[in-house]
Design a protein around this motif. Structure first.
Motif, mmCIF file in Angstrom:
data_model
loop_
_atom_site.group_PDB
_atom_site.id
_atom_site.type_symbol
_atom_site.label_atom_id
_atom_site.label_comp_id
_atom_site.label_asym_id
_atom_site.label_seq_id
_atom_site.Cartn_x
_atom_site.Cartn_y
_atom_site.Cartn_z
ATOM 1 N N HIS A 53 -7.530 -31.446 -19.772
ATOM 2 C CA HIS A 53 -8.344 -30.001 -20.521
ATOM 3 C C HIS A 53 -9.216 -28.861 -20.192
ATOM 4 O O HIS A 53 -8.628 -27.661 -19.806
ATOM 5 C CB HIS A 53 -8.874 -30.564 -21.386
ATOM 6 C CG HIS A 53 -9.002 -29.361 -22.668
ATOM 7 N ND1 HIS A 53 -7.711 -28.764 -23.467
ATOM 8 C CD2 HIS A 53 -9.940 -28.521 -23.789
ATOM 9 C CE1 HIS A 53 -8.012 -27.253 -24.040
ATOM 10 N NE2 HIS A 53 -9.420 -27.557 -24.537
ATOM 11 N N PHE A 54 -10.429 -29.512 -19.133
ATOM 12 C CA PHE A 54 -11.560 -27.951 -18.354
ATOM 13 C C PHE A 54 -10.830 -27.967 -17.492
ATOM 14 O O PHE A 54 -10.824 -26.380 -17.412
ATOM 15 C CB PHE A 54 -12.122 -29.482 -18.168
ATOM 16 C CG PHE A 54 -13.411 -29.377 -18.738
ATOM 17 C CD1 PHE A 54 -13.247 -29.904 -20.495
ATOM 18 C CD2 PHE A 54 -14.806 -29.263 -19.246
ATOM 19 C CE1 PHE A 54 -14.489 -29.479 -21.577
ATOM 20 C CE2 PHE A 54 -16.212 -29.145 -19.704
ATOM 21 C CZ PHE A 54 -16.376 -29.678 -21.352
ATOM 22 N N GLU A 55 -9.621 -28.235 -17.006
ATOM 23 C CA GLU A 55 -9.226 -27.825 -15.728
ATOM 24 C C GLU A 55 -7.683 -27.043 -16.717
ATOM 25 O O GLU A 55 -8.164 -25.349 -15.992
ATOM 26 C CB GLU A 55 -8.112 -28.177 -15.160
ATOM 27 C CG GLU A 55 -8.814 -29.599 -14.367
ATOM 28 C CD GLU A 55 -7.816 -30.632 -13.488
ATOM 29 O OE1 GLU A 55 -8.384 -31.462 -12.675
ATOM 30 O OE2 GLU A 55 -6.817 -31.050 -14.147
ATOM 31 N N ARG A 56 -7.341 -26.447 -17.472
ATOM 32 C CA ARG A 56 -6.749 -25.313 -17.804
ATOM 33 C C ARG A 56 -7.813 -24.135 -18.903
ATOM 34 O O ARG A 56 -7.499 -23.510 -18.733
ATOM 35 C CB ARG A 56 -5.875 -25.889 -20.005
ATOM 36 C CG ARG A 56 -4.765 -26.928 -19.240
ATOM 37 C CD ARG A 56 -3.660 -27.179 -20.843
ATOM 38 N NE ARG A 56 -2.866 -27.965 -20.108
ATOM 39 C CZ ARG A 56 -1.558 -28.057 -20.988
ATOM 40 N NH1 ARG A 56 -2.176 -28.332 -22.792
ATOM 41 N NH2 ARG A 56 -0.692 -29.161 -20.496
ATOM 42 N N LEU A 57 -8.990 -25.060 -19.169
ATOM 43 C CA LEU A 57 -10.265 -24.035 -19.861
ATOM 44 C C LEU A 57 -10.506 -23.249 -18.425
ATOM 45 O O LEU A 57 -11.433 -21.993 -18.968
ATOM 46 C CB LEU A 57 -10.975 -24.812 -20.656
ATOM 47 C CG LEU A 57 -10.960 -25.113 -21.837
ATOM 48 C CD1 LEU A 57 -12.029 -25.997 -21.993
ATOM 49 C CD2 LEU A 57 -10.347 -24.294 -22.688
ATOM 50 N N THR A 58 -10.115 -23.493 -16.808
ATOM 51 C CA THR A 58 -11.179 -23.075 -16.579
ATOM 52 C C THR A 58 -10.193 -21.064 -16.269
ATOM 53 O O THR A 58 -10.854 -20.279 -15.805
ATOM 54 C CB THR A 58 -10.678 -23.461 -15.233
ATOM 55 O OG1 THR A 58 -9.265 -23.543 -14.658
ATOM 56 C CG2 THR A 58 -11.394 -24.226 -14.787
ATOM 57 N N ALA A 59 -9.432 -20.893 -16.568
ATOM 58 C CA ALA A 59 -8.291 -20.186 -17.150
ATOM 59 C C ALA A 59 -8.932 -19.514 -18.596
ATOM 60 O O ALA A 59 -7.819 -18.141 -18.770
ATOM 61 C CB ALA A 59 -7.056 -19.914 -17.168
ATOM 62 N N SER A 60 -9.819 -19.732 -19.714
ATOM 63 C CA SER A 60 -10.089 -19.269 -20.675
ATOM 64 C C SER A 60 -9.931 -17.753 -20.718
ATOM 65 O O SER A 60 -10.997 -17.100 -19.692
ATOM 66 C CB SER A 60 -11.225 -20.112 -20.825
ATOM 67 O OG SER A 60 -11.269 -19.069 -22.372
ATOM 68 N N GLY A 61 -9.733 -16.869 -21.682
ATOM 69 C CA GLY A 61 -9.636 -15.822 -21.360
ATOM 70 C C GLY A 61 -11.520 -14.958 -22.870
ATOM 71 O O GLY A 61 -12.036 -14.664 -21.833
ATOM 72 N N ASP A 62 -12.610 -16.407 -22.251
ATOM 73 C CA ASP A 62 -13.510 -16.228 -22.582
ATOM 74 C C ASP A 62 -14.326 -16.475 -21.062
ATOM 75 O O ASP A 62 -14.480 -17.771 -21.139
ATOM 76 C CB ASP A 62 -14.430 -16.996 -23.527
ATOM 77 C CG ASP A 62 -15.694 -17.310 -23.608
ATOM 78 O OD1 ASP A 62 -16.161 -15.483 -24.179
ATOM 79 O OD2 ASP A 62 -16.487 -17.900 -23.969
ATOM 80 N N PRO A 63 -14.997 -15.677 -20.366
ATOM 81 C CA PRO A 63 -15.468 -15.998 -19.084
ATOM 82 C C PRO A 63 -16.920 -17.059 -19.440
ATOM 83 O O PRO A 63 -16.400 -18.023 -18.123
ATOM 84 C CB PRO A 63 -16.409 -14.385 -18.352
ATOM 85 C CG PRO A 63 -16.332 -14.013 -19.725
ATOM 86 C CD PRO A 63 -15.071 -14.371 -20.759
#
Length: 275
Positions: free
Chosen positions: A150-160
């Protein structure tokens, strides 16, 4: 602050230390990081996701801390303590980001120490009692593999800010997963006793695994890791009927409330204290 600068701001002064429990040493763990929400980011959803991820980390860190003075070897005691500190570092930043996003301004202590069990949103696997060492490493493998995906996906989160927290967490969680995998293989491919305990551990973990994928759909990534590790260990993955409900909906086992009572006792006894 642009997306490119959020992570360096978090890691400033610690660029060469991949194991640094970042966020420590500041009154505000997000000191120096631009907290403005990007266009298109839903503040409520961001806050809820940060709180849930932080709850997972905090509760599991507390369970890992129970191995202090009890681990099979001093080296493993230190390793488990360091993994717990990594998770606490993640929880601090996630709670702080939640307080910024939801507009309440609540700090990490408010989330960690002054909510009751019904308000926590951690997955139930994190809150189960530690059991023996085999159970603890089996649980750690599942949760670290799931959280890492999940964190690997969150590295592209819209929130920097969340993307920066995830980028740092990926490095830590990669180590957590590797540590747990090595022990699962060692115990599964060891003595008759260690193999029996490893089999029993998977039977205990299995009913809580399906809940993880109702929260974040990373089943393929996690399933591949678990199959690879258990095949190397010679331990078949059990097929168990998943339990109803999820910790994300506030449905917890009887074990969470006592864990929080211990965790929160000092802060609640001295609510105005400065640490």
């Amino acid at each position: 602050m642009s997306d490119d600068h959020a992570y360096p701001a978090l890691a400033e002064g610690h660029e060469d230390d991949a194991r640094w429990a970042y966020g420590t040493g500041f009154e505000d763990p997000l000191h120096g990081v631009d907290s403005a929400l990007s266009d298109g980011v839903d503040a409520g959803e961001l806050a809820a996701d940060c709180v849930a991820l932080a709850d997972d980390a905090l509760v599991l860190a507390q369970r890992l801390a129970e191995w202090t003075t009890r681990a099979p070897e001093l080296e493993e005691e230190v390793a488990l303590a360091n993994i717990g500190l990594d998770l606490l570092g993640q929880a601090r930043l996630l709670y702080s980001r939640a307080g910024q996003a939801d507009g309440t301004g609540r700090d990490e202590d408010a989330y960690a120490y002054f909510r009751d069990a019904d308000d926590f949103r951690n997955v139930r696997l994190a809150e189960l009692p530690g059991g023996d060492f085999a159970f603890s490493v089996a649980r750690l493998l599942v949760l670290s593999a799931w959280r890492l995906a999940h964190f690997e996906r969150l590295t592209a989160s819209g929130d920097p800010v969340l993307a920066a927290i995830a980028a740092k967490g990926v490095k830590e969680l990669t180590y957590h997963r590797q540590y747990a995998a090595e022990w699962v293989v060692r115990l599964g491919d060891g003595t008759a006793e260690s193999r029996r305990r490893m089999r029993d551990a998977w039977e205990q973990v299995a009913p809580y695994v399906d809940e993880l994928f109702t929260v974040y759909d990373v089943r393929d990534a996690v399933g591949g890791v678990l199959r690879q590790v258990t095949e190397a260990a010679g331990i078949p993955l059990p097929v168990c009927r998943p339990l109803p409900g999820t910790g994300r909906d506030g449905e917890h086992t009887k074990h969470l409330a006592p864990l929080l009572t211990e965790l929160q006792s000092v802060a609640r006894a001295h609510p105005e204290a400065a640490w």
